[in-house]
Design an enzyme around this catalytic site. Structure first.
Site, PDB file in Angstrom:
ATOM      1  CG  PHE A 420      -1.606   1.278   1.509  1.00  0.00           C
ATOM      2  CD1 PHE A 420      -2.640   1.719   0.707  1.00  0.00           C
ATOM      3  CD2 PHE A 420      -1.211   2.070   2.578  1.00  0.00           C
ATOM      4  CE1 PHE A 420      -3.276   2.931   0.960  1.00  0.00           C
ATOM      5  CE2 PHE A 420      -1.844   3.273   2.841  1.00  0.00           C
ATOM      6  CZ  PHE A 420      -2.878   3.694   2.038  1.00  0.00           C
ATOM      7  CB  ALA A 422       5.046   0.179  -2.830  1.00  0.00           C
ATOM      8  CE  LYS A 423      -0.870  -0.895  -5.959  1.00  0.00           C
ATOM      9  NZ  LYS A 423      -1.070  -1.164  -7.404  1.00  0.00           N
ATOM     10  CG  HIS A 617      -4.384   6.815  11.515  1.00  0.00           C
ATOM     11  ND1 HIS A 617      -4.324   8.184  11.470  1.00  0.00           N
ATOM     12  CD2 HIS A 617      -4.585   6.404  10.219  1.00  0.00           C
ATOM     13  CE1 HIS A 617      -4.470   8.596  10.218  1.00  0.00           C
ATOM     14  NE2 HIS A 617      -4.618   7.538   9.440  1.00  0.00           N
ATOM     15  CD  GLU A 620      -6.217   1.134   9.129  1.00  0.00           C
ATOM     16  OE1 GLU A 620      -6.559   1.141   7.933  1.00  0.00           O
ATOM     17  OE2 GLU A 620      -5.250   1.795   9.567  1.00  0.00           O
ATOM     18  CG  HIS A 639      -8.893   3.655  10.642  1.00  0.00           C
ATOM     19  ND1 HIS A 639      -9.476   3.567   9.395  1.00  0.00           N
ATOM     20  CD2 HIS A 639      -7.667   4.183  10.459  1.00  0.00           C
ATOM     21  CE1 HIS A 639      -8.633   4.029   8.488  1.00  0.00           C
ATOM     22  NE2 HIS A 639      -7.528   4.419   9.114  1.00  0.00           N
ATOM     23  CG  ASP A 694      -7.368   6.587   5.056  1.00  0.00           C
ATOM     24  OD1 ASP A 694      -6.432   7.404   5.201  1.00  0.00           O
ATOM     25  OD2 ASP A 694      -7.282   5.413   5.430  1.00  0.00           O
ATOM     26  CG  LEU A 697      -3.326   9.139  -5.213  1.00  0.00           C
ATOM     27  CD1 LEU A 697      -3.615   9.791  -6.559  1.00  0.00           C
ATOM     28  CD2 LEU A 697      -1.960   9.574  -4.694  1.00  0.00           C
ATOM     29  CD  GLN A 698      -2.615   4.290  -2.190  1.00  0.00           C
ATOM     30  OE1 GLN A 698      -2.807   3.127  -2.487  1.00  0.00           O
ATOM     31  NE2 GLN A 698      -1.485   4.700  -1.673  1.00  0.00           N
TER      32      GLN A 698
END
Length: 811
Positions: A420, A422-423, A617, A620, A639, A694, A697-698
């Site tokens: 995640f 690395a994305k 956070h 989660e 979360h 959150d 972009l992803q």
């Protein structure tokens, strides 16, 4: 009157209803009813209420429908009585009757509902003439009517379903936990929920004084303030003149055992010159943490809390069954306001991924065409232009696409936080991440500032969407704060729709392995010492002084599922002695962030500056005790998924109304499938939850990711309009926007308890829903506090009886 005369009378009325007569319907008056205080109400009903007449009317109506189907195209209904007008009149009557539900006796109400289904305004006029009753209610009475709803109550002894001894044990533990949270919130000047605080104050014998300073009264807000706050005429970063800032105090600061201490003199830094700035020491925190840990694994307490949570879920289902239509009717009565134009705050969104993929792609292509020759990076002492960077990757602007960027989370990121992270690298290249979505680079974050301002422009265009963007401070060097503030001020990165949180990644082990830090205290000094310096002397960091006016709090981020090799206790090494490569545990990070923030808040309050909150956070993934730390130290969390596995903590989060910013689409890609997400369960039980994005972009595809989040939640979980408006209202309440701004968005009385604090004209949340939430919470708190009070009274009575029995012996 004979049966045939009844039929003749009904047929005449039916002819009149078909269009040969017009009786104006008075929409401003409800059906004539008699309040409960008037005991002599008429019981005679119109002749058309007879069951046989009703059957005849239905048959006639069915025949008229059959006749209408048989008509051919050239033939139309006469203009005097189109079906639409009849249906509209029926609906108006229905709305009028719904307004009088609580004023009418039940038998009369049922009669009116039947009357509405078959009769026209002719019968209404006849009813008025026969009874000659017109009740004109004042506006206050009408407002009270809007809050009336069907309540579910339980009577009898042992209403909670457990023996009194179990209730007493559970109540003591829960009250103890709530007192612990209240203490830590008061220490750090964070908010503790008013209703819960009021019930705790009734128990008396507070463990300590919870108010250090006189609360500064908020400036009064007029009840008719506009929905939109006034816009500033001058940009807040327009002038950065140190001479206009408050002068320094001459105080000095030094970190001792991981917490900053403030001294009145710069030469002498010892106990004699230290300012008394309250914070809970390590021993106190560990003791309270142990109490909380013992509490959440207590069997009887777990059973009690589980039962109460199940009861809250069932009670809400009953509430929806009984009151859903009234809530919907209340929303329909509000002019102009609907879900699209109520305030919504994205309470958990990271600035580095606040844009969607397409937005970032277009920006990169635009930059390649507009600034191809601009030097954006230095490699081995040689400057590289944007063109050089892409040529080295053998990529052209035309070849770029969303697929080649590859920045969207997919099924391969599930439970793989490393993939995640690395994305975040466009085309898998970290250099592009540094150029486009970092504030500290060769071009001083120019591209990142531009794209953030474009996202802000989108928020401003939507008017009703707002966000709390998170920027990172890593703690590797002392100048990080100054660089971040200079980025914001120089590029004028500001919007009235956005406020900032600063997140601190828990990456000490990474920096230690690279010899960037010698110990954990150095990391804490890099994070907090600049904040104390700018508070003591704003002119020493002018850009930071301006930037902090728009920062509302701190966040702690990283992969919670990473194993923790250390248990935080009194034997744990102090920050200056934490030199090993292992990462400190979650609670260790959170305590030292909280302790330094608490001292900083006291100092800033003394200086008349804004204070900060802690919103990490939490929950989660990973162990349950993360949520214990969050309960004790944090105003809100992000979360909170693991609360579904901890009934005691979930019940405590409910009683304390701790805000939980939930991101179901994010969780769906990383830790928990969408259909297993506990958000609808939390909402039904009354926890203070909101929806957030959150990382658009992803996880998102559209220009409005927050609306996308609401849309998917509404479709999957079948949320009603009232549910969605309640989530939006929660997001504003738990957000860090100022009291003045919230007064415009929610109403000037938004901080009052119950429906008194709700303005449906601004929130579109019916008073019925707010009243239900408030009354249910009060019932739960009453159950807990009364059990404790009952035990105290019994103890006092036993002591009195013992003292009375010893009197004769003393003689």
């Amino acid at each position: 009157m004979s049966y045939s005369q009844d039929i003749d009378g009904f047929v005449k009325r039916w002819e009149l209803r078909s269009g040969n007569s017009h009786y104006p319907l008075q929409s401003a008056k409800s059906l004539p009813g008699t309040p409960h205080s008037l005991k002599h109400y008429p019981l005679e009903l119109p002749p058309s209420m007879d069951g046989k007449i009703k059957e005849i009317a239905e048959e006639l109506f069915c025949r008229s429908l059959v006749d209408s189907d048989m008509r051919s195209a050239p033939y139309e209904f006469p203009e005097e009585s189109p079906i639409e007008q009849l249906e509209e009149r029926r609906q108006r009557l229905e709305r009028q009757i719904s307004q009088d539900v609580k004023l009418e006796p039940e038998i009369l109400l049922r009669a009116k509902q039947d009357f509405m289904k078959i009769d026209s305004e002719v019968d209404l006029e006849l009813y008025r003439e026969q009874n000659d009753v017109v009740v004109d209610f004042p506006k206050e009475r009408e407002h009270l009517l809007e809050r009336e709803y069907q309540r579910v109550t339980i009577s009898g002894e042992e209403k909670c379903g457990v023996p009194f001894t179990d209730l007493l044990d559970a109540a003591k533990c829960i009250v103890k936990a709530l007192f612990i949270r209240q203490k830590y919130m008061a220490y750090s000047m964070q908010n503790f929920f008013n209703t819960t605080s009021r019930f705790l104050s009734e128990l008396g014998d507070k463990p300590w004084e919870t108010q250090f300073y006189d609360v500064t009264p908020e400036s009064p807000i007029a009840p008719d303030v506009p929905v939109h706050p006034p816009v500033m005429t001058e940009h807040p970063y327009e002038t950065c003149d140190p001479n206009t800032m408050p002068p320094g105090t001459g105080f000095s600061c030094k970190m001792v055992d991981g917490v900053v201490h403030v001294y009145t003199k710069q030469e002498v830094m010892d106990k004699t010159t230290e300012l008394d700035l309250h914070y809970p020491d390590l021993q106190e925190f560990i003791a309270d943490m142990n109490v909380m840990m013992a509490l959440i694994i207590n069997g009887p307490v777990k059973s009690f809390c589980y039962r109460r949570l199940q009861y809250l879920s069932s009670k809400f289902q009953m509430h929806v069954l009984l009151n859903e239509m009234k809530e919907l009717a209340a929303q329909k009565k509000v002019p102009h306001r609907d879900f699209y134009n109520i305030r919504k705050v994205d309470t958990h969104i990271h600035a580095s991924s606040c844009m969607n993929q397409k937005h970032l792609l277009r920006f990169i292509k635009r930059a390649m065409k507009k600034y191809p020759g601009e030097i954006v990076h230095v490699e081995n002492g040689k400057g590289q232009t944007l063109r050089d960077v892409f040529e080295s990757m053998n990529v052209t602007a035309y070849e770029l696409s969303v697929d080649t960027l590859d920045m969207h989370a997919d099924r391969n990121t599930f439970h793989r936080f490393d993939k995640f992270n690395a994305k975040y690298n466009p085309i898998g290249e970290s250099i592009l991440r540094e150029i486009f979505i970092k504030t500290d680079n060769y071009i001083n974050g120019k591209y990142f500032a531009h794209i953030i301002k474009e996202v802000m422009a989108d928020f401003e265009e939507s008017k009703y969407q707002n966000a709390e963007l998170r920027l990172s401070i890593y703690g590797r060097s002392r100048d990080e704060w100054d660089l971040l503030a200079k980025w914001a001020v120089d590029h004028k990165v500001h919007s009235n729709n956005v406020c900032w949180l600063v997140q601190m990644p828990r990456l000490f082990d990474v920096y230690r392995s690279k010899n960037q830090l010698s110990d954990f205290q150095e990391m804490l000094e890099n994070i907090f010492m600049p904040l104390f310096e700018v508070t003591v002397n704003p002119r020493s960091h002018p850009e930071l002084y301006l930037f902090l006016q728009h920062v509302i709090g701190f966040d702690s981020v990283d992969d919670e599922s990473k194993p923790e090799n250390h248990i935080f206790n009194l034997d744990s090494p102090l920050p200056e002695n934490w030199k090993e490569d292992d990462n400190p545990p979650y609670a260790y990070y959170l305590y030292y962030i909280y302790a330094n923030m608490t001292v900083l808040n006291h100092l800033r309050r003394k200086r008349g500056l804004s204070t900060f909150v802690l919103r990490p956070h939490c929950g989660e993934a990973g162990p349950i005790h993360h949520l214990v730390s969050g309960f004790m130290l944090s105003e809100n969390i992000s979360h909170g998924l693991l609360l579904r596995k901890a009934p005691v903590l979930q019940y405590l989060y409910y009683l304390a109304q701790i805000g939980i910013a939930m991101s179901p689409l994010s969780n769906n890609s990383l830790f928990l499938s969408y259909h297993r997400n506990p958000l609808p369960e939390y909402l039904s039980r009354g926890l203070m939850v909101s929806l957030s994005t959150d990382d658009p972009l992803q996880f998102h595809f559209t220009k409005e990711p927050l609306m996308e989040e609401y849309s998917i939640a509404a479709q999957v979980w079948k949320l009603s309009s009232c549910d969605m408006c309640e989530l939006a209202r929660n997001s504003v309440l738990m957000s860090g926007f100022s009291h003045k701004v919230k007064s415009h968005w929610l109403g000037p009385n938004y901080n009052k308890e119950g429906p008194e604090g709700n303005d449906i004209r601004r929130t579109n949340v019916p008073d019925i829903r707010v009243a239900y939430r408030h009354e249910t919470l009060c019932e739960e708190l009453t159950l807990i506090t009364q059990a404790v009070q009952t035990e105290e009274l019994e103890t006092i009575e036993e002591e009195d009886s013992l003292s009375m029995s010893t009197v004769p012996g003393s003689r």
